[in-house]
Design an enzyme around this catalytic site. Structure first.
Site, mmCIF file in Angstrom:
data_model
loop_
_atom_site.group_PDB
_atom_site.id
_atom_site.type_symbol
_atom_site.label_atom_id
_atom_site.label_comp_id
_atom_site.label_asym_id
_atom_site.label_seq_id
_atom_site.Cartn_x
_atom_site.Cartn_y
_atom_site.Cartn_z
ATOM 1 N N ASP A 148 -25.038 43.535 -13.711
ATOM 2 C CA ASP A 148 -24.802 43.748 -15.140
ATOM 3 C C ASP A 148 -24.002 42.612 -15.770
ATOM 4 O OD1 ASP A 148 -26.207 46.111 -15.247
ATOM 5 O OD2 ASP A 148 -24.462 47.378 -14.886
ATOM 6 N N LEU A 163 -16.483 54.333 -22.738
ATOM 7 C CA LEU A 163 -16.667 55.659 -22.143
ATOM 8 C C LEU A 163 -15.471 56.039 -21.280
ATOM 9 C CD1 LEU A 163 -18.577 58.084 -21.545
ATOM 10 C CD2 LEU A 163 -19.456 56.750 -19.623
#
Length: 305
Positions: A78, A197
């Site tokens: 990522d 998050l």
């Protein structure tokens, strides 16, 4: 045939090997291939004792890459995808993300399915999904001291062993708000499943045109995450005497001083992701983060007998 690109994480031997193999395979098919590492997309951190080097976002495009490329393959985890987005977005080249790392939340393909993915890619059997990016600038008066494109988030927080920070945050022409916290996060919908998050922010589907402001460890019961339209710019004014640390996408950042301000707005350069199958965001949430999994067994009530 037009040229295509390959961007890979040169710190991972596996990614280097696959990049060389892919280059040969694509050339055998008649494609021109341009190769680059993801290093130019990793901005690094500014030293507080040296002058910040302002690097325009357009200058991160790899040498030899331009808008004539049909597509690019990104090999890595990522972090590599986040770097490649900064490299490719300014020239509008879509990318097929292939995971050679761990979680691979942003990956479209994996090594075991790579041959089939390349076949589908070469046949043009794919769609393109645009993801909003943020443009983050550190300004002192009207001088741009530092800037970067962000696919995930910008975090502005205190240094270790310093006290709680105060921020004045202005969104568009609305009345500024004051936040007392260890820091603040501004994220895109793509970044809503990352640092935001973990700090209590909501998950936002990628197609919603919003940003979100999430305080880090706020010193107030009333301080909550805020979701707002991304058509309005946000300006953050540090209201604390100590310098602050700003980190973009976890791999780039600089120090922000009391006389600076941080301007965040929607970038005119979206990241373009190649999709080999219809994108099902909730499936990715379930597979990668365990969201919405059924309860195998519910706790039973205490025995009342």
């Amino acid at each position: 045939m037009p040229d295509v690109g390959i961007i890979y994480n040169d710190s991972k031997p596996r990614a280097c090997t696959i990049a060389e193999e892919l280059q040969q395979q694509l050339q055998d098919r008649g494609w021109g291939v341009r190769l680059a590492t993801s290093q130019s997309g990793l901005l690094g951190y500014s030293n507080p004792d040296t002058v910040i080097c302002h690097t325009p976002v357009e200058s991160l495009v790899p040498r030899g890459f331009d808008a004539s490329l049909r597509w690019a393959i990104v090999l890595g985890g990522d972090g590599t995808v986040l770097a490649a987005a900064r490299q490719l977005a300014p020239i509008g080249v879509p990318m097929l993300t292939v995971n050679t790392g761990h979680l691979g939340f942003l990956a479209e393909a994996y090594l075991d399915s790579l041959p089939a993915a390349i076949e589908q890619l070469c046949k043009g059997e794919y769609s393109i999904e645009e993801r909003t990016m943020m443009e983050v600038k550190v300004l002192r008066r009207e001088l741009i001291r530092w800037e970067a494109l962000s696919l995930n988030e910008m975090a502005l927080h205190r240094e270790p062993l310093t006290s709680m920070c105060h921020f004045e945050v202005a969104i568009g022409k609305h009345v500024p708000v004051d936040i007392a916290a260890d820091g603040v996060i501004v994220s895109t919908p793509t970044g809503s499943t990352a640092y935001s998050l973990s700090s209590g922010g909501p998950v936002v589907t990628p197609d919603v045109p919003v940003f979100q402001l999430v305080p880090i460890c706020p010193h107030s019961l009333a301080s909550r995450a805020l979701v707002f339209a991304n058509r309005e710019p946000m300006t953050i004014f540090p209201a604390t005497p100590e310098r602050l640390m700003m980190v973009v996408d976890g791999n780039a950042g600089c120090y922000v001083w009391p006389e600076d301000r941080v301007l965040i707005q929607r970038s005119r350069y979206p990241a373009q992701f190649i999709r080999l199958q219809p994108n099902e965001f909730f499936r990715v949430l379930r597979e990668k983060l365990g969201w919405g999994l059924p309860h195998v067994a519910k706790p039973s009530a205490p025995d009342q007998s």
